[in-house]
Design an enzyme around this catalytic site. Structure first.
Site, PDB file in Angstrom:
ATOM      1  N   ALA A 163       0.904  -1.169  -0.068  1.00 42.78           N
ATOM      2  CA  ALA A 163      -0.017  -0.195   0.114  1.00 42.78           C
ATOM      3  C   ALA A 163       0.688   1.206  -0.027  1.00 42.78           C
ATOM      4  O   ALA A 163       1.947   1.319  -0.626  1.00 42.78           O
ATOM      5  CB  ALA A 163      -1.017  -0.124   0.957  1.00 42.78           C
ATOM      6  N   CYS A 164       0.473   2.405   0.719  1.00 47.29           N
ATOM      7  CA  CYS A 164       0.838   3.556   0.468  1.00 47.29           C
ATOM      8  C   CYS A 164       2.321   3.727   0.834  1.00 47.29           C
ATOM      9  O   CYS A 164       2.905   4.656   0.150  1.00 47.29           O
ATOM     10  CB  CYS A 164       0.067   4.682   1.208  1.00 47.29           C
ATOM     11  SG  CYS A 164      -1.678   4.713   0.706  1.00 47.29           S
ATOM     12  N   HIS A 165       2.943   2.997   1.758  1.00 50.55           N
ATOM     13  CA  HIS A 165       4.338   3.249   2.213  1.00 50.55           C
ATOM     14  C   HIS A 165       5.389   2.739   1.121  1.00 50.55           C
ATOM     15  O   HIS A 165       6.533   2.786   1.141  1.00 50.55           O
ATOM     16  CB  HIS A 165       4.556   3.022   3.580  1.00 50.55           C
ATOM     17  CG  HIS A 165       4.445   1.580   3.932  1.00 50.55           C
ATOM     18  ND1 HIS A 165       3.281   0.978   3.820  1.00 50.55           N
ATOM     19  CD2 HIS A 165       5.369   0.587   4.047  1.00 50.55           C
ATOM     20  CE1 HIS A 165       3.380  -0.309   4.236  1.00 50.55           C
ATOM     21  NE2 HIS A 165       4.622  -0.492   4.101  1.00 50.55           N
ATOM     22  N   MET A 166       4.773   1.881   0.357  1.00 54.36           N
ATOM     23  CA  MET A 166       5.708   0.985  -0.651  1.00 54.36           C
ATOM     24  C   MET A 166       6.396   1.642  -1.359  1.00 54.36           C
ATOM     25  O   MET A 166       7.664   1.255  -1.917  1.00 54.36           O
ATOM     26  CB  MET A 166       4.705   0.107  -1.519  1.00 54.36           C
ATOM     27  CG  MET A 166       5.355  -1.181  -1.987  1.00 54.36           C
ATOM     28  SD  MET A 166       4.304  -2.286  -2.350  1.00 54.36           S
ATOM     29  CE  MET A 166       2.859  -1.786  -3.145  1.00 54.36           C
TER      30      MET A 166
END
EC number: 2.3.1.217
Length: 390
Positions: A163-166
């Site tokens: 998700a978003c931190h990837m």
């Protein structure tokens, strides 16, 4: 015989990893946020739900997103009507789309990055690919390498479902690869398409409605390497440090579950506060070796998440107005593209710096932070060093 230490020294780069090029891409289908509620309720056969449509319109307005790019069109949804249901099993239909389309959109961003980099794609030694969707074997990394015609010897790594931190996480991995493999050139690619999370509206599921209002589709790519070739490779940023931290007892703060109906997401209503209260500790640890503790003295390449998260971070850290302006701009023009978003922000920061006549690629400042956050709650912090602009 040579020693092991000598062998290891020979394998390592002399200088730090640098970001040498950035490329971005989006699907061709642009949706204005003001008209999206009409489109969404029409294609999901929900126009009769007047109160819910009005509620969704308010949600769309509150996101402060102006427009988004999406792969899905009315024609595609008519061909695959199960995607418009709220609960009907539809995973196979969704998977058929993303397995094919994610590598294609990623290819567009990768080709732009490789072109800016300026060297033959045969010189790419490593490929790191991340996406929340499209799990398959062989994976999207293999498909992208094939589409690009990368060498068969390229070292591939596929990251799914982070998700978003990837996006920031991928940069941390690319840094380690570049600095520990002399001469390595890492193509790091992110691609997110919301096909697995698109679904019809339900009055009792606010989180699903919020996702329909805020997420967009996009891909981004960077070329990372150490010891740039003079006159050939032109670094944009140095990657000085990169680290990950998990906020304790925050597992339920934000997350997703892959089901027969696709991705379902949940998030804690105090998520902005939780992120804001924990980000300063990560910043302090990352910048301690540099003696930096004033967060207005660095430039920001931030994953926006949503408007409320950016507001909370600004307030908690005492940031000057405009410090997160680039992140807000990207969010308003593209929505939340999950892992790809932070690279759109990076691209915008360096372009604005040049257009405004700043002294460096970091808005005139030397040091900056790139950060992302996602399920865990996980916080990724990357310390960047800008380069002078002519």
């Amino acid at each position: 015989m040579g020693s092991l230490q000598a062998m290891r020294r020979a394998q390592r780069a002399q200088g730090p990893a640098t970001i040498m090029a950035v490329g971005t891409s989006n699907p061709p289908n642009l949706y204005e946020q003001t008209s999206y509620p009409d489109f969404y309720f029409r294609v999901t056969n929900s126009d009769h739900k007047h109160a819910l449509k009005n509620k969704f319109r308010v949600i769309c307005e509150k996101t402060k997103v102006k427009r988004r790019y999406l792969h899905l069109t009315e024609e595609i949804l008519k061909q695959r009507p199960k995607l418009c249901s709220y609960m009907e099993p539809s995973f196979d239909d969704r998977q058929d789309i993303v397995v094919e389309e994610i590598p294609k959109l990623a290819k567009e961003a990768a080709e732009k990055a490789i072109k800016e980099w300026g060297r033959p794609k045969s010189e790419i030694t490593h490929l790191v690919f991340c996406s929340i969707s499209g799990i398959d074997m062989p994976g999207a990394d293999y498909r992208l390498a094939t589409l690009l015609g990368l060498p068969l010897s390229v070292n591939r790594l596929m990251l799914y479902s982070q998700a978003c931190h990837m996006g920031a996480q991928m940069l941390r991995i690319a840094k380690d690869l570049a600095e520990n493999n002399r001469g390595a050139r890492v193509l790091a690619v992110s691609c997110e398409i919301t096909v697995l999370s698109f679904r019809g509206p339900d009055a009792g599921d606010f989180e699903a409605l919020a996702c329909q209002a805020g997420f967009g589709d996009g891909a981004a790519a960077v070329v990372v390497g150490a010891d740039p070739l003079p006159g050939v490779e032109r670094p944009i940023y140095e990657i000085a440090a990169a680290m990950q931290e998990t906020v304790p007892e925050s597992e339920r703060a934000v997350g997703g579950h892959l089901r027969e109906i696709g991705w379902t997401f949940h998030f804690f209503n105090q998520l902005p506060k939780l992120i804001a209260e924990n980000i300063e500790g990560s910043l302090a640890r990352a910048f301690k070796p540099l003696g930096i503790s004033e967060w207005n003295d660095v430039f920001w390449v931030a994953h926006p998440g949503n408007w409320g998260i950016m507001d909370a971070i600004e307030t908690k850290l005492g940031l000057e107005q405009g410090k997160l302006a680039t992140a807000r701009h990207v969010f308003s023009e593209y929505g939340n593209m999950q892992s790809a978003t932070v690279y759109f922000v990076m691209d915008e920061v360096r372009k604005r710096s040049a257009a405004e006549g700043r002294a460096t690629t970091g808005e005139g400042l030397e040091w900056g932070v790139l950060f992302g956050f996602g399920p865990g709650l996980t916080i990724e912090t990357v310390v960047l060093r800008s380069v002078p602009l002519p």
